[in-house]
Design a protein around this motif. Structure first.
Motif, PDB file in Angstrom:
ATOM      1  N   VAL A  87      -1.480 -11.461  -3.718  1.00  0.00           N
ATOM      2  CA  VAL A  87      -0.766 -10.211  -3.305  1.00  0.00           C
ATOM      3  C   VAL A  87      -0.889  -8.760  -4.250  1.00  0.00           C
ATOM      4  CG1 VAL A  87       1.685  -9.536  -3.208  1.00  0.00           C
ATOM      5  CG2 VAL A  87       1.123 -11.761  -2.601  1.00  0.00           C
ATOM      6  N   ALA A  88      -1.262  -9.168  -5.306  1.00  0.00           N
ATOM      7  CA  ALA A  88      -1.778  -7.902  -6.343  1.00  0.00           C
ATOM      8  C   ALA A  88      -2.775  -7.375  -5.591  1.00  0.00           C
ATOM      9  CB  ALA A  88      -1.978  -8.296  -7.651  1.00  0.00           C
ATOM     10  N   TRP A  91      -1.544  -5.326  -2.787  1.00  0.00           N
ATOM     11  CA  TRP A  91      -1.065  -3.948  -3.192  1.00  0.00           C
ATOM     12  C   TRP A  91      -1.794  -3.032  -3.718  1.00  0.00           C
ATOM     13  CZ3 TRP A  91       3.158  -6.412  -7.037  1.00  0.00           C
ATOM     14  CH2 TRP A  91       4.090  -7.390  -6.423  1.00  0.00           C
ATOM     15  N   GLU A  94      -3.241  -1.286  -0.620  1.00  0.00           N
ATOM     16  CA  GLU A  94      -2.280  -0.722  -0.048  1.00  0.00           C
ATOM     17  C   GLU A  94      -2.245   0.568  -0.671  1.00  0.00           C
ATOM     18  OE1 GLU A  94      -0.318  -1.046   3.036  1.00  0.00           O
ATOM     19  OE2 GLU A  94      -2.174  -2.114   3.267  1.00  0.00           O
ATOM     20  N   ARG A  95      -2.257   0.615  -1.996  1.00  0.00           N
ATOM     21  CA  ARG A  95      -2.195   1.887  -2.847  1.00  0.00           C
ATOM     22  C   ARG A  95      -3.147   2.773  -2.431  1.00  0.00           C
ATOM     23  NH1 ARG A  95      -0.844  -1.645  -6.792  1.00  0.00           N
ATOM     24  NH2 ARG A  95      -2.712  -1.511  -7.836  1.00  0.00           N
TER      25      ARG A  95
ATOM     26  N   MET B   1       4.134  -0.030   0.326  1.00  0.00           N
ATOM     27  CA  MET B   1       4.173  -1.188   1.189  1.00  0.00           C
ATOM     28  C   MET B   1       4.812  -2.297   0.343  1.00  0.00           C
ATOM     29  SD  MET B   1       3.898  -0.361   4.181  1.00  0.00           S
ATOM     30  CE  MET B   1       4.078  -2.243   4.772  1.00  0.00           C
ATOM     31  N   ILE B   2       5.137  -1.884  -0.903  1.00  0.00           N
ATOM     32  CA  ILE B   2       5.833  -3.211  -1.816  1.00  0.00           C
ATOM     33  C   ILE B   2       7.272  -3.055  -1.520  1.00  0.00           C
ATOM     34  CG2 ILE B   2       6.382  -4.025  -3.972  1.00  0.00           C
ATOM     35  CD1 ILE B   2       3.791  -2.783  -4.983  1.00  0.00           C
ATOM     36  N   ARG B  25       3.431  -5.600 -12.623  1.00  0.00           N
ATOM     37  CA  ARG B  25       2.886  -6.070 -11.474  1.00  0.00           C
ATOM     38  C   ARG B  25       2.681  -7.719 -11.618  1.00  0.00           C
ATOM     39  NH1 ARG B  25       1.011  -0.800 -10.078  1.00  0.00           N
ATOM     40  NH2 ARG B  25      -0.978  -1.431 -10.705  1.00  0.00           N
ATOM     41  N   LEU B  29       4.465 -11.049  -9.956  1.00  0.00           N
ATOM     42  CA  LEU B  29       3.988 -12.152  -8.982  1.00  0.00           C
ATOM     43  C   LEU B  29       4.127 -13.455  -9.827  1.00  0.00           C
ATOM     44  CD1 LEU B  29       0.635 -10.111  -7.901  1.00  0.00           C
ATOM     45  CD2 LEU B  29       2.823 -10.584  -6.674  1.00  0.00           C
TER      46      LEU B  29
END
Lengths: 214, 214
Positions: A87-88, A91, A94-95, B1-2, B25, B29
């Motif tokens: 998931v990191a 993220w 997405e950033r 989006m987090i 982060r 997780l």
């Protein structure tokens, strides 16, 4: 002589990645100094997140809803799917704003050393997502809604440039060989802002091979 | 989006010493993967400690009771008082088992750069504790109970061997010059298990000056 409640908090905090017993003790003393401003809000945020956040059954992302916000977002391109390890990584992408399709989180890589095989990863669901798109009659309509009703045309394997990451990418590529989707990978090269002097030989070689007209 | 709940948890965790946004982060997780085994117990331990732990009004230690367990322990030597900067230092000394008297936690050092003067430290209370012992008629009885009813004979200034730590030690020594207590400091020297090759010149000099017959 540390009070039991503090000792327990230190032991639990020390189990977070990046914290050991020493830094956990420091963190706890810091928390005790900022009880109202940090300690109570943090305890609350942790309990709340544990309660509200779930794993998206479609892509493996973490969100308050299942399917997650990205899977439900009609503005994202359903023809593109990006496979990431964790998931990191999702993220991070997405950033960067570099990707506007859907994601699939594997939950790790294949690893001979750690004994992680395909069954330990979120792989079956990935194959299913790609196949389902292929089997369905291409709708041709752009307002089809979620990614899952549309045909996936390209799968970006955004895995780490490590042995395990690349092994996993190879494995996925093989499993998808007959699916008809286009497979791609992230480009190698000089990081933006990176100084050549500090780069490893592998990166420099890759950047030189993939050089482009100026 | 987090998701908002995750984002807030990350932001709060990133304010702990030793953690930044990236490691926060990662920690979140990790927590999400160990929801039952770690995340919920940690949230609970944090809330519980925030509720149960108080600062000892006598010595500045953290404990579930006020006065703290050390201040109330009749087995500790009431004639010895050890002055430390932070609760972490008290914990370190307790782990070593090297000291069996009472403590006084300053809550930091004097610092010209950070603008911390005597009023920002737990100093007035220290002077008061030392004076109160001196003013009282020496009882001579060993079963006097807590340290506060007995005469303090020696104050160990266990402060850091930094400029600020030593400035603070000097300041305390001056303030206590007329109190009649014996003042002492921790010895400098080669750390046990330390290799000479890795020690700084100051430590080697101090160790050589304080050399003792073999």
């Amino acid at each position: 002589m540390i009070a039991g409640d503090l000792e327990r908090l230190i032991q639990l905090l020390a189990r977070l990645p990046g914290l050991g017993p020493r830094s956990a003790r420091r963190a706890v003393l810091h928390l005790m100094k900022k009880r109202e401003a940090l300690m109570l809000p943090l305890a609350d945020a942790m309990a709340r997140a544990a309660d509200s956040i779930a794993i998206c059954s479609n892509c493996g992302n973490l969100d308050t809803s299942d399917p997650c916000g990205i899977c439900r977002d009609p503005k994202r391109d359903p023809k593109l799917l990006c496979v990431v390890e964790e998931v990191a990584d999702l993220w991070a992408l997405e950033r960067s704003g570099a990707f506007k399709g859907g994601y699939h989180v594997l939950g790790g890589t294949l690893s001979a050393i750690d004994g992680r095989g395909p069954d330990q990863l979120n792989l079956a669901r990935l194959i299913e997502r790609v196949r389902r798109g292929q089997d369905a009659t291409p709708s041709g309509s752009d307002d089809a809604g979620t990614a899952e009703t549309a045909r996936i045309e390209e799968v970006v394997l955004a895995l780490s440039a490590t042995v395990d990451g690349q092994t996993t990418a190879h494995y996925i590529a093989e499993r998808m060989a007959d699916s008809g989707v286009r497979l791609s990978r992230l480009a190698h090269g000089v990081p933006v802002g990176g100084e050549l002097d500090y780069l490893d030989d592998g990166t420099l070689n890759a950047a030189m091979k993939a050089r482009r007209p100026a």
